[in-house]
Design a protein around this motif. Structure first.
Motif, mmCIF file in Angstrom:
data_model
loop_
_atom_site.group_PDB
_atom_site.id
_atom_site.type_symbol
_atom_site.label_atom_id
_atom_site.label_comp_id
_atom_site.label_asym_id
_atom_site.label_seq_id
_atom_site.Cartn_x
_atom_site.Cartn_y
_atom_site.Cartn_z
ATOM 1 N N ARG A 102 0.820 -1.210 0.000
ATOM 2 C CA ARG A 102 0.000 0.000 0.000
ATOM 3 C C ARG A 102 0.853 1.257 0.000
ATOM 4 N NH1 ARG A 102 -4.627 -1.903 4.430
ATOM 5 N NH2 ARG A 102 -5.629 -3.447 3.067
ATOM 6 N N MET A 103 1.931 1.249 0.782
ATOM 7 C CA MET A 103 2.830 2.400 0.795
ATOM 8 C C MET A 103 3.497 2.588 -0.563
ATOM 9 S SD MET A 103 2.672 3.701 3.834
ATOM 10 C CE MET A 103 2.070 3.251 5.465
ATOM 11 N N TYR A 106 0.988 3.898 -3.193
ATOM 12 C CA TYR A 106 0.700 5.326 -3.082
ATOM 13 C C TYR A 106 1.915 6.163 -3.464
ATOM 14 C CZ TYR A 106 -1.597 9.554 -1.652
ATOM 15 O OH TYR A 106 -2.174 10.804 -1.675
ATOM 16 N N LEU A 119 7.796 8.342 1.145
ATOM 17 C CA LEU A 119 6.853 7.225 1.174
ATOM 18 C C LEU A 119 7.460 5.945 0.604
ATOM 19 C CD1 LEU A 119 4.886 9.556 1.858
ATOM 20 C CD2 LEU A 119 3.133 8.258 0.641
ATOM 21 N N ALA A 123 7.734 2.409 2.558
ATOM 22 C CA ALA A 123 7.392 1.093 2.023
ATOM 23 C C ALA A 123 8.533 0.106 2.257
ATOM 24 C CB ALA A 123 7.075 1.195 0.531
ATOM 25 N N GLU A 157 -5.616 5.188 -2.720
ATOM 26 C CA GLU A 157 -5.731 6.186 -1.663
ATOM 27 C C GLU A 157 -6.437 5.595 -0.442
ATOM 28 O OE1 GLU A 157 -6.864 10.750 -1.786
ATOM 29 O OE2 GLU A 157 -8.687 9.529 -1.671
ATOM 30 N N TYR A 160 -4.104 3.307 1.432
ATOM 31 C CA TYR A 160 -3.059 4.047 2.133
ATOM 32 C C TYR A 160 -3.614 4.716 3.390
ATOM 33 C CZ TYR A 160 0.572 7.469 3.134
ATOM 34 O OH TYR A 160 1.527 8.221 3.763
ATOM 35 N N THR A 163 -4.196 2.086 6.154
ATOM 36 C CA THR A 163 -2.938 1.683 6.780
ATOM 37 C C THR A 163 -2.381 2.795 7.659
ATOM 38 O OG1 THR A 163 -2.373 0.148 4.995
ATOM 39 C CG2 THR A 163 -0.551 0.982 6.322
#
Length: 330
Positions: A102-103, A106, A119, A123, A157, A160, A163
């Motif tokens: 997810r990181m 994004y 970011l 991740a 989005e 992210y 999380t």
């Protein structure tokens, strides 16, 4: 980079703790906990100064330890049973596996080079957390359900935000539980210290998320803001619902594994043999939350919801007696 794996697996800066001297390791640990921007004046969200400070903080506080060379301490049978019986391992490993995707997903969408770098590093660190947990599971022969396939999120989005906000809440309570485990001596000090860098990284992660959120809100077009805030509210509703129950997974033999979605809030009895009230645990969470953030530039925003909610609830709870405070301090 087109593959998300390229993002969460590419970061060359690392040291081998076995090959580094004690001073090098201590300096890396200190630098991971202390950072201030040399830029004078306020760091207003949405400004270039704020954005660059956030990215610099995350880059400069990187702790380059290697999970592959961690020496997991030998545990006596009773302690080993306590560790292996904690109802968190499947969820913990799978959560980090999803978080790295997810990181990375994004980060791939972001055009700003400073935030993209921060970011992407986030991740990578989520992937390292998964590796740490996987090494622990292997070292102590913890029985796990087979991991599911990790699928790239369709709504990047949303994934992210889920999380990020989830980490903000879970980390707040995890800070307190971790301190409780250390104080109680329920687990050996060597095992606690092995996880200490991971706990501080979680602090950095939610510091990054809080400041990304403020930057994102300040720089998005005004017409997009209402829909974004509706999504944020929906995320909180989703997280509240998710934590009301147990997560269930099934292994290859058809056995059901139940994992506690709300362990960070309800897990005090599993990490300590001390009698501690909910109010006392909240006090410890607040104390640890302040301590872990204390070394970072105060101009950077901190996550507020969990600590503010804890302070509000604490106002209606009985304060511990002086004798009780001395007992827990000891």
């Amino acid at each position: 980079m087109n593959s998300l794996a390229d993002i969460y697996s590419s970061l060359p800066e690392a040291i081998d703790p076995k090959g580094a001297d004690a001073r090098t390791v201590a300096e890396a640990d200190f630098n991971a906990r202390h950072w201030s921007s040399p830029v004078p004046g306020p760091l207003k969200p949405g400004s270039t100064e704020h954005k660059r400070a956030v990215a610099a903080m995350f880059r400069d506080t990187f702790n380059p330890y290697k999970p592959s060379v961690i020496d997991w301490p030998k545990l006596d049978p009773a302690t080993l049973k306590r560790v292996t019986s904690l109802p968190i391992w499947d969820i913990a490993v799978q959560t980090e596996g999803k978080a790295r995707l997810r990181m990375a997903a994004y980060a791939r969408l972001i055009d700003d080079p400073d935030m993209k770098d921060a970011l992407s590093r986030n991740a990578w660190e989520e992937n390292r957390h998964k590796e740490v947990l996987s090494r622990l599971v292997e070292a102590y022969d913890i029985k796990m359900a087979p991991e599911p396939s990790y699928i790239e999120p369709r709504d990047v989005e949303w994934a992210y935000l889920v999380t990020g906000f989830s980490e903000c809440v879970d980390s707040f309570f995890a800070f307190g539980l971790f301190a409780l485990a250390r104080q109680s001596g329920f687990f050996p000090a060597e095992l606690i210290e092995t996880f200490e860098p991971v706990m501080q990284e979680e602090c950095r992660h939610i510091l990054l998320f809080a400041n990304w959120l403020a930057w994102h809100r300040a720089t998005m077009p005004a017409w997009k803001r209402p829909w974004f805030e509706i999504r944020v509210l929906a995320v909180w509703v989703f997280l509240a619902y998710e934590r009301m129950g147990l997560a269930r997974t099934m292994d290859a033999d058809g056995n059901v594994h139940e994992q506690d979605n709300n362990f960070t809030v309800s897990g005090a009895k599993d990490v300590a043999d001390m009698d501690i009230s909910v109010g006392e645990l909240m006090d410890l969470c607040l104390e640890e939350n302040d301590r872990r953030f204390a070394g970072y530039d105060p101009r950077l925003l901190r996550p507020k919801l969990a600590p503010n909610l804890a302070r509000f609830i604490r106002r209606f709870m009985k304060k511990p007696s002086a004798a009780r405070q001395v007992e827990h301090a000891a």
